[in-house]
Design a protein around this motif. Sequence first.
Motif, PDB file in Angstrom:
ATOM      1  N   ARG A 278       1.434   2.308   9.751  1.00 45.38           N
ATOM      2  CA  ARG A 278       2.080   2.275   8.434  1.00 45.38           C
ATOM      3  C   ARG A 278       3.362   3.105   8.527  1.00 45.38           C
ATOM      4  N   PRO A 279       4.508   2.474   8.495  1.00 45.28           N
ATOM      5  CA  PRO A 279       5.752   3.242   8.646  1.00 45.28           C
ATOM      6  C   PRO A 279       5.906   4.271   7.541  1.00 45.28           C
TER       7      PRO A 279
ATOM      8  N   GLY B  95       8.465  -5.604   5.726  1.00 40.00           N
ATOM      9  CA  GLY B  95       7.473  -4.928   4.906  1.00 40.00           C
ATOM     10  C   GLY B  95       6.748  -5.882   3.990  1.00 40.00           C
TER      11      GLY B  95
ATOM     12  N   GLU C 227       7.962   6.385   4.687  1.00 37.38           N
ATOM     13  CA  GLU C 227       8.949   5.918   3.722  1.00 37.38           C
ATOM     14  C   GLU C 227      10.359   5.998   4.325  1.00 37.38           C
TER      15      GLU C 227
ATOM     16  N   ASP D 140      11.437  -1.894   1.941  1.00 39.23           N
ATOM     17  CA  ASP D 140      12.691  -1.165   2.128  1.00 39.23           C
ATOM     18  C   ASP D 140      13.804  -1.666   1.226  1.00 39.23           C
TER      19      ASP D 140
ATOM     20  N   SER E   6      15.384  -0.840  14.157  1.00 37.76           N
ATOM     21  CA  SER E   6      15.211  -1.553  12.888  1.00 37.76           C
ATOM     22  C   SER E   6      16.532  -2.213  12.505  1.00 37.76           C
TER      23      SER E   6
ATOM     24  N   PHE F  87       4.285  -5.095   7.747  1.00 40.43           N
ATOM     25  CA  PHE F  87       3.653  -3.793   7.552  1.00 40.43           C
ATOM     26  C   PHE F  87       3.144  -3.735   6.106  1.00 40.43           C
TER      27      PHE F  87
ATOM     28  N   TYR G 251       4.546  -1.599   2.869  1.00 41.57           N
ATOM     29  CA  TYR G 251       5.875  -1.037   3.115  1.00 41.57           C
ATOM     30  C   TYR G 251       6.945  -1.935   2.507  1.00 41.57           C
TER      31      TYR G 251
ATOM     32  N   ASN H 283       6.017  -5.452   1.088  1.00 39.59           N
ATOM     33  CA  ASN H 283       6.580  -5.391  -0.268  1.00 39.59           C
ATOM     34  C   ASN H 283       7.973  -5.992  -0.370  1.00 39.59           C
ATOM     35  N   ASP H 284       8.519  -6.463   0.741  1.00 40.61           N
ATOM     36  CA  ASP H 284       9.847  -7.080   0.694  1.00 40.61           C
ATOM     37  C   ASP H 284       9.751  -8.473   0.094  1.00 40.61           C
TER      38      ASP H 284
END
Length: 613
Positions: free
Chosen positions: A489-490, A499, A492, A519, A542, A514, A517, A501-502
């Motif tokens: 888990r990267p 991610g 923050e 960004d 990245s 991930f 995560y 959540n992207d």
Amino acid sequence: MLAALLLVSGCEPAQQRVAARQDPAAGAQRENAAQVTVSADAESDLSLNWRPPLTQLAKADLPQARRDAEQAMKQGRLFEEADSAIPLYLSMLAIAPDDARAGRSLERAVRAVLAQGRQAVAEAGDQAAALRRAVAIAAVIRTMAPRVQDLAQPASDYLASVDLAEQLWQLNAVGEDQLRQGQLGEGGTGALSSFRQALQLQPDQPRAMQGLAAVESALIRRAEQAARETDYPSADRWLRLAAGVREPVGTLDDARDRVARIRDAQVAALRDAGIRDLQTPQGLREARDKLAEVLRIAAPGDAVAADFRRRVDLVTHYGLFRPGQVFTDALESGGRGPAMVVVPHGAYRMGAGEDELGATEAEKPAHYVRFERGFAVSRTQVTVGQFRRFIQATGYLARATRRGHSIVYDERSGNFVRRNGADWQSTYSGAPAGDDMPVIHVSVRDADEYAKWLGAQTGRGYRLLSEAEFEYAVRAGRRGRYPWGDSGRPPEAAGNLTGGNDVSPSGRTWNNAFVGYGDGYWGPAPTGRFPPNPWGLRDMGSNVSEWVADCWHSNYRRAPADGAAWYNPGCRARVVRGGSWATSPIQTRAAWRSSNDSDMTSARVGFRVARTL
């Protein structure tokens, strides 16, 4: 002293000789001119007598003589020749002693001579002719004063002033001669002593004050010459002597500043020459010799000397730099190159361990690589704006531009597809890219050409990173599966990664990402938007994957142990390293590597540059 300028033949004093050199007309006499002679008792009192050049007159000549004398008075011709005012009045009184009018005119003429004498004395400080005239007038006054009522004290004062002027002239002339010969008086004698004696006779006498200023200037010149010869103990001694010459007027502060600037310039020149030495393979010894000279001449606490010492100490590992330093090189065409970060020298274990989850055989065997010298890596991936400057300067046609297409992300299908017109000026979707975006849609040859151009512009060794350098820099001294460690888990703001959540512009999400995560970016982010890694590098591992210099090898057997690129001329399969905005978690691992055709261009691959120190 009054007779000193007028003694003749072998008795001629130094002052008169100096005056004669300055005034070639000195000593020349006009016909019928008045004469000054030494009286019979000259050896005892050096008194001077004036013998007026009298004219033989008859009584019938008196009216014309009176008119001539009045005209001479008006013209200021008072005593020098037979037709001057005083000789004419004396000649008139010689045949008419009771001529009251002539007597009054004679007194007026004598007072006028005294006024001329005072003016001559006032000008005698630096004018030889004025001093000669003052002495000549002194002889006239000594002869004529007894004949003028109430002139005794003014005459005595005048004669004393002439005597003082003569003494001052001699002291100043001797001091100036000593000054010309370099006898400054630092040992207690010489020009300094002469000028000080003059000032004891007459404080603030201008010529002597100028002489002191000249001595001070000469001492300052010696200090500056000693400084130019790197003899700073002597320079300090001359400055100390100069400081004692007269009251401070600011010249010493200026002189100290000039000596300091000379020293600073010498230290800087030695430092610069030493730095040039350090850029050559055998230059360390020469640089150390120059450092020894810098330490000999530099002032205590000199920052340039301290910096030079640090550079010499660090040169074995970092050339002219220090770990973590950020710098840019000037471009020959103007402006600066990319910001570069100095990566520390050291060693690490490259590749994946035998039991690393997700590792492939291509990432093995893990092996130790040692960097004997540090190297510099561009702080961010090369941007569109930086690449544009290269294109505009060279007219280079990048691979995707020549070919007319590249691989972009298609929002409608959610796939990567070929799109016409996409090249280095394009975003991940094919739209026009801003100058602060990482350049993508470039082949490894395009990246190589940019690095070569940068090297030609700066005169420095720019290149692509080797594969070993990339992994060393992405790990930044840490161990683990990922650039940040072993956690799946990267943390923050770890970077622009895939991610869970992207969300894309149309609401798409990643299938393999991930978890938890996000960004804030779908597609590459402008460079430098995320915090740096421990070595000061941004977006390392990245944002976009990166071309490196190595040819593809299926494993690390026989790989270089010194961190150099493993390159075979003519190879077409090249290595891409590092995670991106659109790579799976497994491909974000620090040891992950991929084989790609050297002509491949993609919305996921860019590059950064390294520089040899």
